[in-house]
Enzyme design. Sequence first.
Site, mmCIF file in Angstrom:
data_model
loop_
_atom_site.group_PDB
_atom_site.id
_atom_site.type_symbol
_atom_site.label_atom_id
_atom_site.label_comp_id
_atom_site.label_asym_id
_atom_site.label_seq_id
_atom_site.Cartn_x
_atom_site.Cartn_y
_atom_site.Cartn_z
ATOM 1 N N MET A 80 42.115 -4.519 -42.163
ATOM 2 C CA MET A 80 43.440 -5.170 -41.679
ATOM 3 C C MET A 80 43.904 -4.266 -40.328
ATOM 4 O O MET A 80 43.794 -3.222 -40.289
ATOM 5 C CB MET A 80 44.344 -5.131 -42.820
ATOM 6 N N HIS A 132 51.365 -5.777 -42.023
ATOM 7 C CA HIS A 132 50.160 -6.442 -42.591
ATOM 8 C C HIS A 132 50.184 -5.821 -44.071
ATOM 9 O O HIS A 132 50.769 -4.743 -44.462
ATOM 10 C CB HIS A 132 49.035 -6.620 -41.997
ATOM 11 N N GLY A 177 47.769 -3.847 -45.035
ATOM 12 C CA GLY A 177 47.558 -2.473 -44.989
ATOM 13 C C GLY A 177 48.960 -1.678 -44.891
ATOM 14 O O GLY A 177 48.945 -0.478 -45.728
ATOM 15 N N HIS A 178 49.864 -2.028 -44.112
ATOM 16 C CA HIS A 178 51.263 -1.363 -44.135
ATOM 17 C C HIS A 178 51.763 -1.444 -45.581
ATOM 18 O O HIS A 178 52.350 -0.536 -45.958
ATOM 19 C CB HIS A 178 52.289 -1.866 -43.121
ATOM 20 N N GLY A 237 54.965 -1.470 -36.539
ATOM 21 C CA GLY A 237 55.672 -3.039 -36.921
ATOM 22 C C GLY A 237 54.559 -3.836 -37.021
ATOM 23 O O GLY A 237 53.300 -3.399 -37.157
ATOM 24 N N ALA A 238 54.965 -5.092 -36.976
ATOM 25 C CA ALA A 238 53.843 -6.107 -37.104
ATOM 26 C C ALA A 238 53.060 -5.798 -38.545
ATOM 27 O O ALA A 238 51.914 -5.788 -38.425
ATOM 28 C CB ALA A 238 52.866 -6.202 -35.935
#
Length: 291
Positions: free
Chosen positions: A197, A47, A49-50, A44-45
């Site tokens: 990131m 950004h 990159g995900h 989670g969290a």
Amino acid sequence: MLLSYAACTKVPRMLIARTLPDLRAACASLRATYGGLAFVPTMGALHDGHRALVRAAVASGAPAVTSIFVNPLQFGANEDLSRYPRDEAGDLATLDASGCALVWLPDVATMYPAGEATTISLTGPAERWEGDARPGHFRGVATVCAKLFGQVRPDRAYFGEKDWQQLQVIKRMVADLLLPLEIVGIETVREPDGLAMSSRNRFLNAADRATAPLLNRVLRETANALIAGGAAEPLLEAGRQALSEAGFVVDYLALVDGPSLVPIETASPTARLIATARLGGVRLLDNVPMG
Ligand code: PAF
């Protein structure tokens, strides 16, 4: 004829599974309709990159399944589990906008049933570097990934190259356990100033945030000097020195064989330059290719 999910992303709405039976039913239905699944495990969290991982999964043509689970087993006793950033509503909005088909949100009791007695034990690429700095970390990562792979049963799973050692550990585990999926590494996504990131960048104060891109600059300059034929140890030491003088506490800056993480003396196209350094207590990881 099986449909390509990428061609149909406007039709289904994103599904959310919070229990194992719901996940299994959703995966079975997507698999039956589209023929396979592409998986992005996360904590989670989310950004950019995900987002790049989810985009790559969607672009594969298979429905993208993303898991969000802050995995206690990969945090040491004095690490930042309790302050690890969490933003379920924001993450779900990000995933919906990215074309994700299904989100898996397990709880700790589902992932670690009472009385559980099985974890993955690792050597090879899990030794050294993060393996030394964070004892037990890769055991936690590999164990949770093995469980997630078993639950979702994807054809491919996507991991960022920013966590280079993690990517190699997972590739080795999948090969060694003969798991029927492909692990795909995706290039690190960076801020405009070069900082890789990471969900933990938000913990940098303003002064440390301004210093942080030096990690990538030192890696790139050291890599160029190594590729030009410079001797490894003096160049690595100069890089460590430059980082220390700027206020970093350097855990390691090393030239390694990419897949095995064994330290090497000479640059080659399969080598990787890896580093972890701390700024104000925030651990920053980065690495660059050598070819
Ligand atoms: O890279 C991460 O976010 C985590 O280590 C992973 C792969 C989701 C396992 O918890």
